[in-house]
Design a protein around this motif. Structure first.
Motif, PDB file in Angstrom:
ATOM      1  N   LEU A 159      23.472   2.139   2.719  1.00  0.00           N
ATOM      2  CA  LEU A 159      23.081   2.185   1.311  1.00  0.00           C
ATOM      3  C   LEU A 159      23.967   3.162   0.540  1.00  0.00           C
ATOM      4  CD1 LEU A 159      21.345   1.230  -0.976  1.00  0.00           C
ATOM      5  CD2 LEU A 159      19.553   2.833  -0.251  1.00  0.00           C
ATOM      6  N   PHE A 160      24.363   4.253   1.187  1.00  0.00           N
ATOM      7  CA  PHE A 160      25.289   5.184   0.554  1.00  0.00           C
ATOM      8  C   PHE A 160      26.612   4.491   0.228  1.00  0.00           C
ATOM      9  CE2 PHE A 160      28.753   8.390   1.362  1.00  0.00           C
ATOM     10  CZ  PHE A 160      28.654   9.018   0.129  1.00  0.00           C
ATOM     11  N   ILE A 161      27.121   3.706   1.151  1.00  0.00           N
ATOM     12  CA  ILE A 161      28.372   2.975   0.906  1.00  0.00           C
ATOM     13  C   ILE A 161      28.184   1.975  -0.230  1.00  0.00           C
ATOM     14  CG2 ILE A 161      29.982   1.300   1.906  1.00  0.00           C
ATOM     15  CD1 ILE A 161      29.604   2.806   4.587  1.00  0.00           C
ATOM     16  N   GLU A 165      30.295   1.887  -3.748  1.00  0.00           N
ATOM     17  CA  GLU A 165      30.962   0.696  -4.274  1.00  0.00           C
ATOM     18  C   GLU A 165      30.510   0.415  -5.700  1.00  0.00           C
ATOM     19  OE1 GLU A 165      29.960  -2.221  -1.369  1.00  0.00           O
ATOM     20  OE2 GLU A 165      31.568  -1.625   0.020  1.00  0.00           O
ATOM     21  N   ASP A 166      29.221   0.534  -5.962  1.00  0.00           N
ATOM     22  CA  ASP A 166      28.678   0.257  -7.294  1.00  0.00           C
ATOM     23  C   ASP A 166      29.149   1.272  -8.329  1.00  0.00           C
ATOM     24  OD1 ASP A 166      27.287  -1.944  -6.333  1.00  0.00           O
ATOM     25  OD2 ASP A 166      25.397  -0.847  -6.066  1.00  0.00           O
ATOM     26  N   PHE A 167      29.241   2.535  -7.921  1.00  0.00           N
ATOM     27  CA  PHE A 167      29.567   3.619  -8.849  1.00  0.00           C
ATOM     28  C   PHE A 167      31.026   4.078  -8.734  1.00  0.00           C
ATOM     29  CE2 PHE A 167      25.098   3.507  -9.277  1.00  0.00           C
ATOM     30  CZ  PHE A 167      24.729   4.224 -10.402  1.00  0.00           C
ATOM     31  N   GLU A 168      31.776   3.443  -7.862  1.00  0.00           N
ATOM     32  CA  GLU A 168      33.211   3.680  -7.714  1.00  0.00           C
ATOM     33  C   GLU A 168      33.532   5.111  -7.264  1.00  0.00           C
ATOM     34  OE1 GLU A 168      35.654   1.618 -10.830  1.00  0.00           O
ATOM     35  OE2 GLU A 168      33.679   1.239 -11.714  1.00  0.00           O
ATOM     36  N   PHE A 169      32.948   5.468  -6.134  1.00  0.00           N
ATOM     37  CA  PHE A 169      33.265   6.726  -5.464  1.00  0.00           C
ATOM     38  C   PHE A 169      33.855   6.431  -4.090  1.00  0.00           C
ATOM     39  CE2 PHE A 169      30.220   8.372  -8.526  1.00  0.00           C
ATOM     40  CZ  PHE A 169      30.693   9.649  -8.813  1.00  0.00           C
ATOM     41  N   THR A 170      34.712   7.330  -3.615  1.00  0.00           N
ATOM     42  CA  THR A 170      35.187   7.288  -2.239  1.00  0.00           C
ATOM     43  C   THR A 170      34.173   8.009  -1.362  1.00  0.00           C
ATOM     44  OG1 THR A 170      37.520   7.271  -2.889  1.00  0.00           O
ATOM     45  CG2 THR A 170      37.011   8.005  -0.641  1.00  0.00           C
ATOM     46  N   PRO A 171      33.599   7.334  -0.354  1.00  0.00           N
ATOM     47  CA  PRO A 171      32.587   7.988   0.474  1.00  0.00           C
ATOM     48  C   PRO A 171      33.188   8.894   1.540  1.00  0.00           C
ATOM     49  CG  PRO A 171      32.882   5.703   1.184  1.00  0.00           C
ATOM     50  CD  PRO A 171      33.775   5.905  -0.022  1.00  0.00           C
ATOM     51  N   VAL A 172      32.607  10.073   1.711  1.00  0.00           N
ATOM     52  CA  VAL A 172      32.944  10.980   2.814  1.00  0.00           C
ATOM     53  C   VAL A 172      31.643  11.201   3.588  1.00  0.00           C
ATOM     54  CG1 VAL A 172      33.829  13.238   3.486  1.00  0.00           C
ATOM     55  CG2 VAL A 172      34.776  12.079   1.473  1.00  0.00           C
ATOM     56  N   ILE A 173      31.618  10.707   4.823  1.00  0.00           N
ATOM     57  CA  ILE A 173      30.382  10.644   5.602  1.00  0.00           C
ATOM     58  C   ILE A 173      30.470  11.590   6.795  1.00  0.00           C
ATOM     59  CG2 ILE A 173      28.935   9.124   7.016  1.00  0.00           C
ATOM     60  CD1 ILE A 173      30.002   6.793   5.186  1.00  0.00           C
TER      61      ILE A 173
END
Length: 307
Positions: A159-161, A165-173
């Motif tokens: 869900l974080f990913i 995608e929806d808010f246009e951020f690069t995820p760092v997990i």
């Protein structure tokens, strides 16, 4: 850093130590032997003092009343259910069933009366036991469009990913941990172990037990051009990671934290922060002890939509 001088806060009417969140919020304690009605009065006093402190420092505070009919002990922490970003609003699913009724659709309808925001409502995922608790679960670098997320029962990776995608951020997990007795257990929210500001990031790297993950997070911070200010796990227990940078009406960078967080900082940490931001703090000890959250959790940043 994209900052705001306007925040949403919720005045509590039902504050107490939430029996549904204490199972995996190890910063939270029981209600100190005080009745719930007295506890709520103390929380309101701390809340009002905090609001005045922010307003005295030229931060605009939009205060809405907590529910008088619903059982919402954690309504004082609105950043978990609503996130503003550019022309978008995210509404998020929460782990505790008695937190899911905190979502204030009347407020959302009022603030979106001209339909300037695109609404992403993720709350349906709670029915499938999938949770992501807003800017508790993730910490945003809005300028560089990076989102940091420590995975836990309250922060679902998939869900974080989807949010990124929806808010246009690069995820760092990654995963972060705290010592509870003789065990290493997941930290319930990312925003208690790190804070992203314009020129610096305050973070407890020691809580990221996996060396590769720790290195990856550190690299993202450094490559984004921000100074690393490391805090200890002991300082995290005093909510030294639960801070928020705001900009006041004079364009001054303000770093908001609790008194317990400020008291835990050493001289070098204070001086490094002071080179970039002015610290303001407020004593919210009862809210911290019984609610298991601090100042950052109490503030949802409001960004007006761009025309």
């Amino acid at each position: 850093m994209i900052l705001t001088s306007k925040i949403l806060m919720v005045k509590p009417n039902n504050f107490r130590s939430n029996e549904e969140t204490i199972v995996n919020n190890f910063f939270q304690k029981k209600s100190l032997g005080i009745s719930n009605s007295v506890l709520n009065k103390i929380a309101i006093k701390e809340f009002n003092q905090f609001v005045r402190k922010l307003e005295d420092n030229e931060i605009e505070v939009v205060v809405i009343e907590g529910s008088r009919t619903l059982n919402n002990p954690d309504e004082i922490f609105p950043n978990n259910w609503i996130v503003f970003d550019q022309n978008k609003i995210g509404i998020f699913p929460m782990f505790a069933k008695n937190r899911r009724t905190e979502v204030n659709y009347d407020f959302i309808k009022k603030i979106n009366s001209n339909n300037n925001y695109k609404i992403y409502d993720y709350t349906k995922y709670a029915d499938s036991e999938i949770f992501l608790e807003g800017t508790g679960s993730f910490v945003l670098d809005r300028t560089n469009r990076i989102a940091y997320c420590s995975i836990s029962n309250r922060s679902n990776e998939d869900l974080f990913i989807e949010f990124c995608e929806d808010f246009e951020f690069t995820p760092v997990i990654f995963k972060s941990f705290q010592s509870v007795g003789d065990k290493r257990l997941p930290i319930y929210h990312t925003n208690v172990m790190m804070c992203v500001a314009t020129d610096y990031v305050i973070i407890c790297l020691d809580s990221i037990d996996d060396k590769k993950q720790r290195k990856n997070v550190s690299n993202f911070i450094i490559e984004s051009g921000k100074k690393l200010i490391e805090i200890s796990e002991k300082q995290v227990e005093s909510f030294a990671g639960n801070m928020l940078e705001l900009i006041n009406e004079n364009g001054e960078s303000i770093l908001v934290m609790s008194k317990s967080a400020e008291d835990s900082l050493d001289e070098n940490q204070r001086n490094t922060i002071a080179n970039h931001s002015r610290i303001i703090s407020c004593d919210i000890n009862t809210i911290e002890v019984c609610g298991g959250g601090s100042t950052r959790c109490m503030m949802a940043e409001i960004f007006l939509p761009k025309k």
